[in-house]
Design a protein around this motif. Structure first.
Motif, PDB file in Angstrom:
ATOM      1  N   ASP A 262     -18.770   9.812 -61.819  1.00  0.00           N
ATOM      2  CA  ASP A 262     -18.851  10.996 -60.973  1.00  0.00           C
ATOM      3  C   ASP A 262     -19.543  10.596 -59.673  1.00  0.00           C
ATOM      4  OD1 ASP A 262     -19.317  13.419 -59.732  1.00  0.00           O
ATOM      5  OD2 ASP A 262     -19.914  14.452 -61.575  1.00  0.00           O
TER       6      ASP A 262
ATOM      7  N   HIS B   9     -14.990  18.225 -56.887  1.00  0.00           N
ATOM      8  CA  HIS B   9     -16.167  19.068 -56.706  1.00  0.00           C
ATOM      9  C   HIS B   9     -15.962  19.944 -55.472  1.00  0.00           C
ATOM     10  CE1 HIS B   9     -18.605  17.129 -59.758  1.00  0.00           C
ATOM     11  NE2 HIS B   9     -18.327  15.952 -59.251  1.00  0.00           N
TER      12      HIS B   9
ATOM     13  N   LYS C 268     -22.727  12.148 -58.468  1.00  0.00           N
ATOM     14  CA  LYS C 268     -23.986  11.736 -59.105  1.00  0.00           C
ATOM     15  C   LYS C 268     -24.326  10.281 -58.779  1.00  0.00           C
ATOM     16  CE  LYS C 268     -23.334  14.979 -62.929  1.00  0.00           C
ATOM     17  NZ  LYS C 268     -23.095  15.135 -64.387  1.00  0.00           N
ATOM     18  N   HIS C 269     -23.319   9.437 -58.684  1.00  0.00           N
ATOM     19  CA  HIS C 269     -23.529   8.023 -58.340  1.00  0.00           C
ATOM     20  C   HIS C 269     -23.429   7.887 -56.812  1.00  0.00           C
ATOM     21  CE1 HIS C 269     -22.545   7.810 -62.615  1.00  0.00           C
ATOM     22  NE2 HIS C 269     -23.109   6.607 -62.638  1.00  0.00           N
ATOM     23  N   THR C 270     -24.503   8.225 -56.154  1.00  0.00           N
ATOM     24  CA  THR C 270     -24.480   8.386 -54.692  1.00  0.00           C
ATOM     25  C   THR C 270     -24.367   7.074 -53.929  1.00  0.00           C
ATOM     26  OG1 THR C 270     -26.896   8.458 -54.685  1.00  0.00           O
ATOM     27  CG2 THR C 270     -25.723  10.566 -54.776  1.00  0.00           C
TER      28      THR C 270
END
Length: 343
Positions: free
Chosen positions: A329, A303, A332-334
């Motif tokens: 990802d 990214h 998104k999976h913080t």
């Protein structure tokens, strides 16, 4: 692709990245099936790691900043330039300038692609790969710092030729310590009237430190030209990847970035480092990682602006012994992080 130690490569494995010879020609093309002889030859010429295609871990074709044609041209040009220096011949400034124009075309077109320095080094091509990498990184930093076209070309030529003094000293049986090869590179480039004097100063100042502890003059902060401060960052990163800065095994990109951040405000310019961290891939595609979920996988995507949050593909063995893959990802999976880089 997986990035693996040459000792783990087996006959039948498929090469994932092209390997270049010293004259810019292709030594081994990607997608070739490796034989016992090829693997033995790679060890003999000093290759320590390669990219191997893995059927279970296919990923989108990695977008490259430089085209293969540009890479071949740069390596060939550097080989001819260094040979000219060693033999006492004049530099072909026009050929160098045209090669740099090709590089800048690719860099500006692909300025949003994160840097992944994944070209394979041999003992013979290492100095040319280094020059190419430093040149490309410096040009990308120049774009990020909004330099104009004239400045970008001066910066890129200086970056490509920053170590020009080394082969001249070697040819005369002298050592290449920073104080000596920077002076010699400066003298060689200063004599080229086709080149700006600022280009010569890149060779002269790229071992200066912003805190005044560098070579050859102990300059401080803005006394060091912007081009040289940019090249110092690019040069440090590529050296750390190649040899860890100590002549031993090279560091992984995230380790090199951590070490460089520790140099912020001492050896390296803080503002340029901030720009650098935005353009480089900390966890390149093909690297094996362990996540905080204890799952292992391979980085398969990036990214822009989030170099520390790549896309990781993990394999899961199902109850019927089949193997399924899924992508995580991290942007998104913080709450999931990379716990360890495995290789």
């Amino acid at each position: 692709m997986k990035y693996v130690d040459i000792e783990a490569v087996e006959p039948g494995d498929i090469l994932g990245k092209t390997i270049y010879a010293v004259n810019g020609a292709v030594l081994l093309s990607s997608k070739v099936q490796l034989t016992v002889f090829m693997i033995s030859t790679l060890r003999r010429i000093g290759v320590t790691n390669v990219y191997i295609k893995d059927a279970g871990m296919e990923m989108e074709e990695q977008e490259e900043i430089l085209s293969e044609e540009t890479k071949v041209g740069l390596i060939k040009q550097m080989s001819e330039t260094m040979d000219s220096i060693r033999s006492g011949k004049d530099l072909n400034s026009r050929a160098i300038s045209l090669t740099i124009e090709d590089l800048l075309f690719d860099v500006i077109r692909n300025k949003d692609v994160l840097v992944q320095l994944n070209d394979i080094r041999t003992r013979d091509n290492a100095e040319y790969i280094h020059a190419m990498n430093v040149c490309m990184l410096s040009a990308l930093l120049g774009v990020s710092l909004q330099l104009n076209q004239v400045q970008l070309k001066e910066l890129a030529i200086g970056a490509l030729l920053h170590d020009l003094g080394k082969p001249d000293l070697e040819a005369n049986g002298e050592n290449d310590e920073p104080k000596r090869h920077t002076w010699r590179g400066f003298e060689l480039l200063k004599a080229k009237r086709e080149f700006s004097l600022l280009i010569a100063h890149v060779a002269f100042q790229h071992h200066e430190h912003v805190d005044g502890t560098g070579e050859p003059r102990g300059l401080i902060g803005d006394q060091i030209h912007l081009y040289s401060r940019i090249v110092a960052v690019a040069n440090t990163f590529d050296n750390l990847l190649a040899s860890g800065g100590e002549g031993a095994g090279g560091l992984l990109p995230h380790e090199a970035c951590e070490q460089m951040m520790a140099m912020s405000g001492t050896s390296l310019d803080r503002e340029i480092l901030v720009h650098f961290m935005r353009i480089v891939s900390i966890y390149p595609n093909g690297v094996s990682v362990r996540l905080t979920t204890k799952e292992t996988g391979i980085v398969v995507g990036q990214h822009r602006g989030l170099p520390g949050r790549p896309i990781v593909r993990v394999l899961q063995r199902e109850s019927n012994d089949s193997v399924e893959s899924r992508e995580i990802d991290l942007a998104k999976h913080t709450t999931v992080f990379i716990e360890q880089v495995l290789g």
